[in-house]
Write an enzyme that holds these catalytic residues in place. Structure first.
Site, short mmCIF file in Angstrom:
data_model
loop_
_atom_site.label_atom_id
_atom_site.label_comp_id
_atom_site.label_asym_id
_atom_site.label_seq_id
_atom_site.Cartn_x
_atom_site.Cartn_y
_atom_site.Cartn_z
CB THR A 197 15.01 -23.88 25.21
OG1 THR A 197 14.26 -24.89 24.55
CG2 THR A 197 15.59 -22.95 24.19
CB SER A 198 17.41 -28.85 24.27
OG SER A 198 17.60 -29.20 25.61
CB THR A 199 15.44 -27.74 20.04
OG1 THR A 199 14.14 -27.87 20.62
CG2 THR A 199 16.22 -29.02 20.24
#
Length: 188
Positions: free
Chosen positions: A8-10
């Site tokens: 996941t990016s964030t």
């Protein structure tokens, strides 16, 4: 052995990450590598996963976007996996590079993704040029230029350009440029 990779990016995307982990576990992945990082920066967990897999294993991801940031990056990953005799499974596409059909599909999909990105960039450039002609788009104002008055004030208060740059978090050369462009506002 099936080895899963979830990304996941964030930290705000926890639900998506949990869904990836659940999907990979249901598939039967015995080992999971999970990372919370942008695909653009360093990917230490991806590196660990590639180092960890062994001949005959399959690295599994739920979607292509969780694995690679670009087509060249994807091919680098695939090449490294092939050198180790490890296949790649992209679940949402039904791609498995252990099969000839899977390798063909991955090549076709990769080419289409690259073409789509190039067309999008061309359209974006056309749109920007049109907006510039109409005076609707000028680009962003450089950070230091937005702080011209503050740079001049700090200089007039006796602060040197290097300290001004550190204080305002701008480049030293930008400070010098602002000062050079405003010689009559700077006290001697």
């Amino acid at each position: 052995m099936l080895v899963g990779l979830a990304r996941t990016s964030t930290t705000e995307q926890q639900a998506g990450l949990e869904h990836q982990i659940e999907t990979l576990k249901k598939l039967g992945c015995e080992k999971l590598f999970v990372e919370e990082t942008s695909s653009v920066g360093q990917r230490p967990v991806l590196e660990q996963a590639i180092d960890w897999v062994r001949e005959g294993d399959a690295l599994c991801v739920t979607t292509l976007s969780r694995l690679a940031r670009s087509v060249p990056h994807l091919w680098q990953i695939i090449q490294r996996l092939e050198e180790k005799k490890v296949s790649l499974r992209i679940l949402d596409m039904g791609v498995d590079t252990a099969t000839p059909n899977g390798r063909l599909m991955l090549n076709l999909i990769g080419s289409i993704v690259q073409w789509e990105r190039e067309v999008m960039l061309e359209r974006q450039a056309i749109g920007i040029k049109k907006a510039q002609k109409e005076g609707k788009f000028r680009g962003r104002v450089p950070v230091a230029r937005r702080q011209t008055e503050e740079i001049i004030r700090l200089k007039n208060d006796g602060m040197n350009p290097a300290d001004i740059a550190k204080t305002l978090k701008v480049g030293r050369s930008s400070v010098y440029r602002v000062l050079a462009d405003n010689p009559f506002k700077v006290e001697a």
